[in-house]
Structures are given as structure tokens and as C-alpha cells.
Design a protein around this motif. Structure first.
Motif, PDB file in Angstrom:
ATOM      1  N   ILE A   1       0.835  -1.209   0.000  1.00  0.00           N
ATOM      2  CA  ILE A   1       0.000   0.000   0.000  1.00  0.00           C
ATOM      3  C   ILE A   1       0.866   1.253   0.000  1.00  0.00           C
ATOM      4  CG2 ILE A   1      -1.686   1.301   1.368  1.00  0.00           C
ATOM      5  CD1 ILE A   1      -2.794  -1.435   2.300  1.00  0.00           C
ATOM      6  N   VAL A   2       1.999   1.219   0.727  1.00  0.00           N
ATOM      7  CA  VAL A   2       2.965   2.322   0.693  1.00  0.00           C
ATOM      8  C   VAL A   2       4.350   1.734   0.445  1.00  0.00           C
ATOM      9  CG1 VAL A   2       1.601   3.752   2.271  1.00  0.00           C
ATOM     10  CG2 VAL A   2       3.422   2.278   3.189  1.00  0.00           C
ATOM     11  N   ASP A   3       5.274   2.572   0.009  1.00  0.00           N
ATOM     12  CA  ASP A   3       6.638   2.101  -0.219  1.00  0.00           C
ATOM     13  C   ASP A   3       7.526   2.454   0.981  1.00  0.00           C
ATOM     14  OD1 ASP A   3       7.235   4.829  -0.430  1.00  0.00           O
ATOM     15  OD2 ASP A   3       7.132   4.806  -2.619  1.00  0.00           O
ATOM     16  N   LYS A   4       8.780   2.142   0.873  1.00  0.00           N
ATOM     17  CA  LYS A   4       9.715   2.368   1.981  1.00  0.00           C
ATOM     18  C   LYS A   4      10.019   3.846   2.213  1.00  0.00           C
ATOM     19  CE  LYS A   4      11.946  -2.156   1.794  1.00  0.00           C
ATOM     20  NZ  LYS A   4      13.220  -2.907   1.636  1.00  0.00           N
ATOM     21  N   GLU A   5       9.652   4.668   1.251  1.00  0.00           N
ATOM     22  CA  GLU A   5       9.898   6.101   1.388  1.00  0.00           C
ATOM     23  C   GLU A   5       8.762   6.814   2.121  1.00  0.00           C
ATOM     24  OE1 GLU A   5      12.856   7.146   0.411  1.00  0.00           O
ATOM     25  OE2 GLU A   5      13.185   5.051  -0.189  1.00  0.00           O
ATOM     26  N   PHE A   6       7.738   6.058   2.521  1.00  0.00           N
ATOM     27  CA  PHE A   6       6.573   6.673   3.168  1.00  0.00           C
ATOM     28  C   PHE A   6       6.962   7.362   4.475  1.00  0.00           C
ATOM     29  CE2 PHE A   6       3.285   6.330   6.453  1.00  0.00           C
ATOM     30  CZ  PHE A   6       2.256   7.037   5.860  1.00  0.00           C
ATOM     31  N   ARG A   7       6.420   8.574   4.681  1.00  0.00           N
ATOM     32  CA  ARG A   7       6.633   9.325   5.908  1.00  0.00           C
ATOM     33  C   ARG A   7       5.280   9.835   6.416  1.00  0.00           C
ATOM     34  NH1 ARG A   7      10.492   6.993   5.115  1.00  0.00           N
ATOM     35  NH2 ARG A   7      12.685   7.673   4.996  1.00  0.00           N
ATOM     36  N   THR A   8       5.077   9.737   7.726  1.00  0.00           N
ATOM     37  CA  THR A   8       3.786  10.138   8.295  1.00  0.00           C
ATOM     38  C   THR A   8       3.528  11.634   8.153  1.00  0.00           C
ATOM     39  OG1 THR A   8       4.820  10.350  10.475  1.00  0.00           O
ATOM     40  CG2 THR A   8       3.739   8.251   9.968  1.00  0.00           C
ATOM     41  N   ASN A   9       4.590  12.429   8.066  1.00  0.00           N
ATOM     42  CA  ASN A   9       4.368  13.881   7.970  1.00  0.00           C
ATOM     43  C   ASN A   9       3.844  14.317   6.607  1.00  0.00           C
ATOM     44  OD1 ASN A   9       6.666  13.501   6.508  1.00  0.00           O
ATOM     45  ND2 ASN A   9       8.004  14.707   7.858  1.00  0.00           N
TER      46      ASN A   9
END
Length: 778
Positions: free
Chosen positions: A329-337
């Protein structure tokens, strides 16, 4: 062995069943039954001695006939039904009645099917290697300890795992045996190394051979007789008629009295045997507790920015992100901000992340706050996933969902012995019992305009037609759809043509009231269709000024009952499940049976890979899926999370309205075996007093059952409910909703508002009367 000894042995067998080792609720009850039997045997012997006091010569004949009758109904599992009686030689037979000239009869029709399990016993095994056998030496010695095997909760398919216990001084290799949990496997390499360190020469092949020998122990079907008393009394009457009248020329008063003694003793035994079977029926049919519940909700459904920030800053957010990454659903570059963004209009969800699925199992402390956002919670949910044996689920949720389901599609095991993550090797009669009881529930769950679709193949389609005719009525038969798959690879090793279709039997709850929509296929080439017009009630073909017919070009074809849809081979929608059905197949089923533009409920209680739930969600319907296999967590739940996030595969491109997003609940139900394990029965005296009705008195009246959940405050004359004594993870709101049939309106911390209630129920201070059906029966 005397006839009296043979009789008491047969009675012990029919009452208790074969000795089973291990742990679990069923085994606990067998032990209790053994204790009670010893007491009733003493009482029975006294009654027999008193009854034959005047007729001592009848004693041997009495025991001979009692043995002859009761030994017919012994099964290894302790179930009470036909075993070795001439009345069941033909499982299927024509029975004529006033209403129907043909009905279907099968051997286990009067039984609830519980599960198929193996009767394991601790087992010593010894075999020599070929070299040792040649010189007459002793071989390898094993001992398998079955005392700790916990019996299966339901009919799930589970493998055994073997753990090395010790190696004895005489070089006997001792193993403990358990059922595998969550895919755990036997660590053969480690076991081989440990055994070899003890100086024993053993190969992997020899170890596997020992495992196979142990696993070959008896596999039996476990049943509960729905009405043991009526069944055995009826069988006794049939048997006794043959016995009483064959060869009889005249009857003396003495002979009549003797035969009356036989009947009286037999009926006393039947009464007592039935008590225990009836107790099992009550536990089998009691409503079950909802356990281990969680919600999955996309961020756009939460809407409260402050709450979303709490979630994104939560200590468990890393676990949630890890799950998203594993699901793709998201990749490793995902950031919560990046989830929330600011512009001139303020702070809001980034479009890219609005359908991130939040699983409340990671945020249990925030779950009440999330749920409190909804004033009509159940109506806000898109669906429910329930992990449970499906009879227990259907029986439990019936009050809540009765007549609320528009479409039911089920794809049950086809009775082949293959393909499923649960046992699929049923005798025909067992398969019929399974489907019959569940189809009874299906009819009750359907709305009056609803339809059911039963998916079968050539192994079982004719049985399915009989069952559906019997339950729904032949007059409510709608269609026999043939799913024709043109890409089946022929098996040229067989001396028969390759089967390239399955059958989907379609019945309405009421043919007159049912919803039905025509479906259309796209044609490869358009066809000409003559234009027509009604004039004076007659259809007239229209013609142009040149006298030639006027035609429309039609690109669609009205579908018939042959649906050509390829099998799944390498399509993107494939998940890790052998018998997964194409989404297009389910789309057609829902499309032809749902009101246009109306959001209704679709149900599948053999959920398999979750295709029915996935397609229902994409089409904008509510859905309800029930599955008992461990793939509930490894296949169905991940699939539905991806559907919420937006799944590109299957029918997604054709359904423009589907863009992702959603809100559903998933939970487990207490199972029959767990309820048995939690029931407490005393080992004390069977009767408070001996009476003429001793065999009929309800012997479990003074037993605790599941009342350990109650604490009596004698001083303040109050009863406190503490359900943690039963299970630590009960969802009381959903349990009460199922029990009362009232949908959940609102949930806050320790409070639930049910449909039609002005005041909330305090789930921490429950009125014991509310939950009585869950913990006590009489």
C-alpha cells in the motif's frame, strides 16, 4: 464373556465412545460422562435385578436383546446414530408421504455435524532397518505421547507437529505431539541432529516413516444427535416390532410381562443416554461470545484531524506502517508527515493517503475515540468478517441479520477430498448434514426478495438440488447457471472428457417477490435487429420509404445461463488460495440479484479467499463473510485491507464508482470446543435423591456450567458479572447486538447504545439477565 457383561460393555461404548487422549472441551465432557456412567450403571443393575426377580429365566434373554439393540448405535466418537443396523443399508431411499411422493433420506440426517478429527492415542512404534532385519537385530524404537494434543475447535484442516521430548536409556525416542498453530512445522533437521548426538543412527526417511505411522490413526466424524431420545425410541419400536412378532403364535401373560420389562429397561437407558446428548445440543446451539474484535477504517472516514494526528504519532504506528509496506500500500519512502498537508483552505488529508486502512488492533487505546465519531455505527460499517465455524456463526448472528440479506453466494467444499484449507473428505451423508443445517439458516437470513446461489460441481450438484428443493421449495427454483471455463487444461491421462464447467444453483426465497435483473454481454461484432412497433396490439416490423426493413445495430447480447469466464491462472487478482473464483463471476451474481441503485447486503459463509466480500465492497454493497480457516488472517483480511486502500485488479476498472475507502469490523466467535472447555460440571453424586424419575431428571441442573463469570455479593444482594473469567477479550457490544438482534447505534468507553434504546448499556456493570443465554441453560 457373558451376555450381561457384553451388554454393559456395549452400553459403556455407546455412552462414552472409544478412549481418546489429549486435551479440549470434548474430551473433558467424555471424562465427565464416564464418571456419571459408573453411577447410572449401579442404579441400572439394581433395577434389572428387581425387574427379573419373578422371571429369573428371562435374565439371559433380556441382556442378549438389550445388547443386540444398543450395540447397533456405538460409534468411536460416542455419537448416537446408525452404526451396524440393517435399517441403514441404503443411505438414500424413496420415502412416501402425504405431502411428497419422494424425499431425500440420509444416514446422518438427524445429526449436527461437528467436525472430522482423528482419535489419537499414545503409541509405541518399532521397526528395524533393512540391514538390522537381515541379521535379526532390534530396530528403532519410538514413543509418541498424545496426552497433550488439544482437539480441533472445528473442521479446520490442521497438520501435526512433533517435538522431541527425550531419548530413554533403552534408546526409545519420545515425542510429544500437537496440532500446528499459525503454520508452525516440525523441525526435522534439529530433531535428527539431537538424536544422532545420543549415538542413534537414524535417517530422515526413517524419521518420516515413524511420523506417518502415528498419523495413520483413526479419523472419525463427530456428530451430536438433535433428538437422541426420539431417535432411539423410534429405533427401539422398529426393532422390537420385528423381535416381538416374528414367529410368535400365541402370547402368555408371563411373556407379555417379560417383554414389558425389556421395553421399560430399554427406555430408562435411552432416557439417561439422551440427557448427555441433549446437553451437547444446548451447548452447540447456545449463542457464542464475540472475541478478538477489531475495526479497519480508512483515514477519510475518520475526518477528525486531531484524532488522525494522534494515530500518526502513536507508539504503534511503526507496526501499522510495516503492515502497509508488506501489503504494497505504501513504499519504503513513506513518511507520516506527508499524510496531512496544508494549503490556503487549511490542513487536510493528502489525496494520495486518504484511503490508508487503519487497523485498530494497533491502536486499542484510541479505538473508543474512533468509534465515538459515529452515531449509527453498524449502519456506517461496510461489512463484517467473522472467523468461526459457520454453523456457530449463523446461529449466533441470526437475530441481528434475520431477513436483512439480499444475496447469498456460497462455494462449499465439493466433497472431493482436495483443494480446501479444511476437511473435504466427507461421506455423502455427512456432506448433506453440513449443507442442510446451514441452508436452513440461509433461508431465515434472506430478505423476502432475496436469492441464494449455491456453487457446486459434478461431485455434489445433484445432492444440492435435492436440498434446495426441500428447504426453499421447488417452486422457488430460478436457474441452473453453468460457469463454463474455456481455459481448463485437459487431463489426457483420464478415460473421460475434461470437465469444463461448474454449476451454480439459484433459488429465490419467494419467486414472486425476488429481484432479478437481465445481464448483457458485449458482442465482438454488432448485429442488426429489426425495429418494431405495436399497432392495435400487434407487433409490426417498421419499413423505410424504400420498403426495406429498418434496423438498429446492437452491441450487446442478453445473457443466458451459460457464463463463459476463464479460470484464474496468472491474473493480478490471484491471492494465495487454491479455489479462488474470478471477481467477474461474483459481479454477475450480485448484479442479477440486487435492486438497481440500492445498497443491500451480500453474504458468503464459506468465504474462502474473500472474493464475495471484495466484489461486494467494490460494487458499493454491505457484505458479511464467515470463514474458519487460518487463511482468514493470511488471505482474506489482507485482501480486504487492500480493497479499502484501492485494489486495481479484478473488476476495479469496470466499476468507476469504486475508488477505495471503507470501514469494516472483523472478529472471532467462541467455538463449541471452547464453550465445552469452559463448562464446569461436578464430579459428585449424580442424583440428590433416587426417584422413579431418576433417569429423566435433568442431572446437570446443579452444575455450574459457565456461571464462574458471576460473583454473588450476598451482603449487598448484587450479582457482579466478570466475563474475564471466561475469556479475556470479549467484545460485549457486538455480543449483545447479536444476542438481542438490535444493531449498534453508538459506542463509547464501556458504554453501548443499541437500536431502539434511549439509555446505554454499561458493559462493565452488566445485568446478568442480559447474558444468561450465553452462560446458563436448563
Amino acid at each position: 464373556m457373558t451376555k450381561e457383561t457384553k451388554f454393559y460393555k456395549a452400553l459403556r461404548d455407546v455412552f462414552i465412545g472409544a478412549k481418546i487422549e489429549g486435551e479440549g472441551g470434548f474430551i473433558n465432557l467424555m471424562r465427565i460422562k464416564a464418571g456419571y456412567y459408573s453411577q447410572i450403571e449401579k442404579l441400572l443393575k439394581e433395577d434389572v435385578n428387581q425387574a427379573v426377580e419373578k422371571y429369573p429365566t428371562f435374565r439371559e434373554e433380556l441382556f442378549d436383546k438389550l445388547h443386540s439393540f444398543f450395540s447397533r448405535y456405538f460409534t468411536e466418537s460416542g455419537s448416537i446414530y446408525f452404526n451396524s443396523t440393517p435399517f441403514h443399508n441404503n443411505i438414500y431411499e424413496k420415502v412416501y408421504t402425504d405431502e411428497k411422493d419422494v424425499i431425500l433420506f440420509w444416514k446422518t440426517q438427524m445429526l449436527y455435524y461437528v467436525k472430522t478429527d482423528r482419535i489419537f492415542r499414545s503409541l509405541p512404534i518399532e521397526f528395524p532397518t533393512s540391514a538390522e532385519a537381515a541379521v535379526g537385530k532390534d530396530g528403532l524404537k519410538f514413543y509418541f505421547d498424545a496426552s497433550k494434543i488439544e482437539t480441533k475447535k472445528a473442521n479446520e484442516k490442521r497438520s501435526l507437529i512433533f517435538e522431541l521430548g527425550k531419548v530413554c536409556e533403552d534408546e526409545t525416542i519420545v515425542f510429544s505431539v500437537q496440532y500446528s498453530e499459525r503454520g508452525a512445522k516440525t523441525k526435522q533437521e534439529e530433531i535428527l541432529k539431537a538424536i544422532k548426538k545420543k549415538g542413534i543412527a537414524i535417517t530422515e526417511e526413517q524419521l518420516e516413516r515413524a511420523f506417518r505411522i502415528f498419523e495413520k490413526q483413526s479419523e472419525v466424524d463427530f456428530f451430536i444427535n438433535k433428538n437422541a431420545r426420539a431417535f432411539l425410541q423410534e429405533q427401539f419400536k422398529l426393532w422390537s416390532y420385528q423381535y416381538f412378532w416374528e414367529g410368535a403364535k400365541e402370547w402368555s401373560a408371563v411373556r407379555v410381562n417379560q417383554l414389558q420389562i425389556l421395553k421399560d429397561i430399554a427406555f430408562k437407558i435411552i432416557d439417561f443416554i439422551s440427557q448427555f446428548e441433549d446437553e451437547l445440543v444446548k451447548i452447540w446451539n447456545k449463542p457464542k461470545f464475540v472475541r478478538k474484535s477489531n475495526y479497519v477504517i480508512t483515514l477519510d472516514r475518520i475526518k477528525d484531524e486531531k484524532l488522525i494526528k494522534k494515530i500518526l504519532k502513536h507508539k504503534n504506528i511503526k507496526e501499522q506502517i510495516k503492515e502497509w509496506q508488506e501489503l504494497g500500500i505504501v513504499d519504503k519512502e513513506f513518511r507520516t508527515n506527508n499524510v496531512l498537508e496544508k494549503d490556503l483552505t487549511g490542513t487536510h488529508l493528502a489525496k494520495k493517503y486518504e484511503h490508508l486502512p487503519i487497523d485498530t488492533k494497533y491502536f486499542k487505546d484510541l479505538e473508543p475515540e474512533i468509534l465515538s465519531l459515529f452515531d449509527d455505527l453498524d449502519e456506517s460499517l461496510d461489512g463484517w468478517l467473522i472467523k468461526s465455524e459457520n454453523y456457530q456463526a449463523l446461529n449466533t448472528i441470526l437475530p441481528k441479520f434475520k431477513e436483512k440479506v439480499q444475496t447469498i453466494y456460497i462455494d462449499p467444499p465439493f466433497n472431493t477430498g482436495e483443494d480446501f484449507d479444511y476437511v473435504d473428505r466427507f461421506q455423502d451423508s455427512s456432506w448433506l448434514s453440513i449443507l442442510n443445517d446451514r441452508l436452513d439458516f440461509a433461508k431465515l437470513l434472506l430478505d423476502k426478495s432475496g436469492n441464494i446461489f449455491l456453487h457446486l460441481d459434478f461431485n455434489a450438484d445433484y445432492y444440492g438440488r435435492f436440498l434446495l428443493n426441500n428447504i426453499f421449495g421447488q417452486e422457488n427454483f430460478s436457474n441452473e447457471i453453468k460457469w463454463y471455463y474455456t481455459n481448463k487444461i485437459p487431463d489426457t491421462r483420464k478415460k473421460s472428457f475434461t470437465n469444463s464447467f461448474d454449476v451454480i444453483l439459484t433459488y429465490a426465497k419467494s419467486y414472486e417477490d425476488k429481484v432479478f435483473n437481465w445481464l448483457f454481454d458485449k458482442r465482438e461484432k454488432p448485429i442488426k435487429v429489426s425495429k418494431m412497433k405495436k399497432i392495435d396490439g400487434k407487433k409490426i416490423y417498421l419499413k423505410g420509404e424504400d420498403g426495406r426493413g429498418i434496423y438498429d445495430l446492437r452491441m450487446e447480447r442478453t445473457m443466458d445461463n451459460i457464463w463463459q469466464i476463464p479460470l484464474l491462472h496468472a491474473q493480478p487478482e490471484i491471492v494465495d488460495f487454491k479455489t479462488q473464483k474470478p471477481e467477474e463471476l461474483i459481479r454477475r451474481i450480485i448484479a442479477c440479484s440486487q435492486g438497481v441503485g440500492i445498497r443491500t447486503m451480500v453474504m458468503d459463509f464459506f468465504a474462502g479467499s474473500g472474493t464475495t466480500s471484495a466484489v461486494s465492497h467494490k460494487l458499493g454493497n454491505k457484505w458479511l463473510g464467515v470463514e474458519m480457516g487460518e487463511h482468514f488472517y493470511s488471505v482474506i483480511l489482507p485482501r480486504m485491507k487492500k480493497v479499502l486502500a484501492y485494489d486495481k485488479s479484478g473488476i476495479s476498472k469496470e466499476v468507476k464508482e469504486y475508488q477505495g475507502g471503507g470501514f469494516f469490523k472483523y472478529y472471532e466467535l467462541e467455538q463449541y470446543e471452547e464453550a465445552l472447555a469452559n463448562c464446569k460440571y461436578k464430579d459428585g453424586d449424580l442424583f440428590n435423591r433416587i426417584s422413579e424419575k431418576a433417569y429423566q431428571d435433568y442431572v446437570f441442573l446443579k452444575d455450574e456450567k459457565m456461571l464462574k463469570a458471576l460473583e454473588i455479593d450476598y451482603k449487598n444482594k448484587k450479582i457482579k458479572v466478570d466475563l474475564n473469567k471466561l475469556y479475556p477479550d470479549i467484545d460485549m457490544a457486538e455480543t449483545l447486538s447479536n444476542l438481542t438482534g438490535k444493531w449498534i447505534k453508538k459506542i463509547e468507553a464501556n458504554k453501548v447504545w443499541l437500536e431502539g434504546m434511549d439509555n446505554p448499556i454499561d458493559t462493565k456493570n452488566l445485568d446478568y439477565k442480559l447474558i444468561k443465554p450465553l452462560i446458563w441453560w436448563e
